[in-house]
Design a protein around this motif. Structure first.
Motif, PDB file in Angstrom:
ATOM      1  N   ALA A  64      14.559 -15.030 -11.235  1.00 46.00           N
ATOM      2  CA  ALA A  64      13.196 -14.582 -11.959  1.00 46.00           C
ATOM      3  C   ALA A  64      12.528 -13.352 -11.142  1.00 46.00           C
ATOM      4  O   ALA A  64      12.860 -13.166  -9.946  1.00 46.00           O
ATOM      5  N   GLU A  65      12.148 -12.417 -11.822  1.00 46.20           N
ATOM      6  CA  GLU A  65      11.666 -10.962 -11.219  1.00 46.20           C
ATOM      7  C   GLU A  65      10.287 -11.535 -10.786  1.00 46.20           C
ATOM      8  O   GLU A  65       9.547 -11.982 -11.694  1.00 46.20           O
ATOM      9  N   GLU A  66      10.108 -10.885  -9.913  1.00 50.00           N
ATOM     10  CA  GLU A  66       8.517 -11.168  -9.414  1.00 50.00           C
ATOM     11  C   GLU A  66       8.049  -9.866  -8.662  1.00 50.00           C
ATOM     12  O   GLU A  66       8.866  -9.151  -8.137  1.00 50.00           O
ATOM     13  N   ARG A  67       6.597  -9.831  -8.517  1.00 42.88           N
ATOM     14  CA  ARG A  67       6.119  -8.523  -8.041  1.00 42.88           C
ATOM     15  C   ARG A  67       5.385  -9.060  -6.806  1.00 42.88           C
ATOM     16  O   ARG A  67       4.443  -9.716  -6.808  1.00 42.88           O
ATOM     17  N   ALA A  68       6.026  -8.641  -5.713  1.00 39.61           N
ATOM     18  CA  ALA A  68       5.566  -9.012  -4.264  1.00 39.61           C
ATOM     19  C   ALA A  68       4.299  -8.385  -4.096  1.00 39.61           C
ATOM     20  O   ALA A  68       4.067  -7.320  -4.593  1.00 39.61           O
ATOM     21  N   ARG A  69       3.507  -8.784  -3.041  1.00 39.23           N
ATOM     22  CA  ARG A  69       2.275  -8.467  -2.550  1.00 39.23           C
ATOM     23  C   ARG A  69       2.582  -7.470  -1.474  1.00 39.23           C
ATOM     24  O   ARG A  69       1.718  -6.578  -1.252  1.00 39.23           O
ATOM     25  N   ARG A  70       3.365  -7.852  -0.742  1.00 42.44           N
ATOM     26  CA  ARG A  70       3.751  -7.034   0.371  1.00 42.44           C
ATOM     27  C   ARG A  70       5.248  -6.926   0.880  1.00 42.44           C
ATOM     28  O   ARG A  70       5.850  -8.289   0.344  1.00 42.44           O
ATOM     29  N   ILE A  71       5.751  -6.326   1.446  1.00 45.03           N
ATOM     30  CA  ILE A  71       7.399  -6.361   1.663  1.00 45.03           C
ATOM     31  C   ILE A  71       7.789  -6.355   3.206  1.00 45.03           C
ATOM     32  O   ILE A  71       8.696  -7.002   3.423  1.00 45.03           O
ATOM     33  N   ILE A  72       6.845  -5.936   4.051  1.00 41.94           N
ATOM     34  CA  ILE A  72       7.296  -5.768   5.655  1.00 41.94           C
ATOM     35  C   ILE A  72       6.715  -7.201   6.091  1.00 41.94           C
ATOM     36  O   ILE A  72       5.619  -7.377   6.222  1.00 41.94           O
ATOM     37  N   SER A  73       7.835  -7.986   6.737  1.00 47.43           N
ATOM     38  CA  SER A  73       7.252  -9.406   7.445  1.00 47.43           C
ATOM     39  C   SER A  73       7.632  -8.769   8.948  1.00 47.43           C
ATOM     40  O   SER A  73       8.520  -8.360   9.256  1.00 47.43           O
ATOM     41  N   ARG A  74       6.587  -9.348   9.670  1.00 50.42           N
ATOM     42  CA  ARG A  74       6.620  -9.284  11.054  1.00 50.42           C
ATOM     43  C   ARG A  74       6.823 -10.363  11.996  1.00 50.42           C
ATOM     44  O   ARG A  74       6.149 -11.231  11.494  1.00 50.42           O
ATOM     45  N   ASN A  75       7.419 -10.402  13.054  1.00 51.12           N
ATOM     46  CA  ASN A  75       7.701 -11.253  13.838  1.00 51.12           C
ATOM     47  C   ASN A  75       7.454 -11.196  15.424  1.00 51.12           C
ATOM     48  O   ASN A  75       7.747  -9.978  15.641  1.00 51.12           O
ATOM     49  N   ALA A  76       7.097 -12.129  16.089  1.00 49.10           N
ATOM     50  CA  ALA A  76       7.153 -11.683  17.637  1.00 49.10           C
ATOM     51  C   ALA A  76       7.903 -12.812  18.277  1.00 49.10           C
ATOM     52  O   ALA A  76       7.730 -12.947  19.535  1.00 49.10           O
TER      53      ALA A  76
END
Length: 372
Positions: A64-76
């Motif tokens: 399924a093709e989707e339009r993401a709202r943001r692409i960079i995920s961050r973690n600590a």
């Protein structure tokens, strides 16, 4: 986005899957932890549950093709070597039964079992979003792990080229990145990786679980074969891309005996650095893994789980930082000692640090072009 309901799966008591699903790692639709209802198949004594499974149509990969709202995920997280990542896909067709990312499919109301490897999602606007996020005035460059949750170079990348599009953005902006993969599709992108590596902006770890083709086919049915991954290491090294080997996961009584041979073969192929990760079983992965053991190693299933619990404080899994990647206890210490000794004997070092000082912020899209 409309998502169909999960096909019914046999219940835990009656669920004794007769055989693996051809070409797939999981053997059933294990229910996600957020399900409010569960469908349980009860055998009527005539084998009807098993007959239904055997007669089910072949599973095909759906994207399924989707339009993401943001692409960079961050973690600590203190035990992860990166602070931000980009994942072009959700789900992974490689079908690795041990994949720690499987439980993420539960958030989509899909099964971490067969749905994870057959119901995939392609973030078609990933490169567009990446460019926009890098263009923000407050963005501070730090190495991006590309395709870290699910493999960015799984088979559907040959069709969608989303990971390559992200590589093109990172090359254009001279942004550092790291990759962990077991996908031979990465060979297609050696031109971009070599260009990034010349500026000290790219490094790759190739994941190798075993050198046994038969075991690999059972554990990771649609991933590149072990010898192909060794060829990938050689090709990356010849192209000037810093490359290491990640022995992951190390599975007690299944793959741990292969540890030294993997390190020796990868070093001969050109790997410069090496690391390893112990098998992790978060959330639903515990049930998926037990099912795999029953099907493939019924004679040692209890022993494997006993060793894992010995390394996890008596539990199937302990998510504590500092120990979740390597475990603890005598058996975990033995694996660590074996790895350290083999690493020294093979002459492994460290990959060079990635540069962040070359970053060129992209111009945001504007009707005025570059007037401002």
């Amino acid at each position: 986005m409309e998502i169909a309901s999960i096909p019914p799966s046999p219940g835990e008591d009656a669920r004794r899957v007769q055989a693996p699903v051809r070409g797939r790692g999981a053997a059933s639709w294990v229910a996600g932890r957020f399900e409010t209802r569960a469908q349980v198949g009860e055998d009527d004594g005539w084998g009807s549950v098993y007959d239904a499974l055997a007669e089910a149509p072949a599973l095909r990969t759906q994207v399924a093709e989707e339009r993401a709202r943001r692409i960079i995920s961050r973690n600590a997280s203190p035990d992860i070597g990166f602070s931000q990542s980009v994942n072009p896909y959700r789900g992974c067709e490689h079908g690795c039964v041990y994949c720690f990312a499987r439980p993420s499919h539960a958030y989509l109301n899909l099964s971490p079992g067969l749905d994870f490897e057959t119901r995939l999602f392609a973030k078609t606007n990933a490169a567009e979003l990446l460019r926009a996020e890098l263009a923000k005035p407050g963005y501070v460059p730090a190495p991006i792990a590309l395709g870290i949750n699910t493999d960015g170079w799984q088979p559907i990348e040959r069709r969608y080229s989303i990971s390559r599009a992200c590589l093109e953005v990172l090359r254009e902006t001279r942004h550092p990145l790291s990759i962990v993969t077991k996908g031979s599709a990465l060979l297609r992108d050696l031109d971009l990786l070599a260009a990034l590596a010349r500026d000290g902006l790219a490094s790759v770890y190739v994941s190798v679980t075993t050198l046994d083709n038969g075991l690999s086919a059972a554990l990771e049915p649609r991933a590149a074969a072990p010898h192909t991954r060794l060829k990938l290491i050689s090709a990356l090294r010849e192209a000037g891309v810093p490359v290491g080997v990640l022995v992951a996961p190390v599975i007690p009584a299944i793959t741990d005996a292969h540890l030294e041979r993997i390190l020796a073969a990868a070093r001969e192929a050109g790997a410069q650095s090496a690391s390893y990760v112990l098998l992790r079983l978060p959330h639903e992965l515990k049930d998926i893994w037990r099912e795999w053991l029953r099907l493939h190693y019924p004679d040692r299933a209890a022993h494997v789980m006993s060793l894992l619990r010995q390394m996890r404080g008596g539990k199937d899994y302990d998510s504590a930082f500092g120990t979740r990647m390597r475990g603890e206890g005598p058996f975990a210490d033995l694996i660590a000692l074996r790895f350290a000794k083999a690493r020294r004997r093979c002459g492994y070092g460290a990959l060079p640090p990635l540069r962040t000082d070359l970053f060129v912020r992209p111009q945001p899209d504007s009707p005025q072009g570059e007037l401002f």
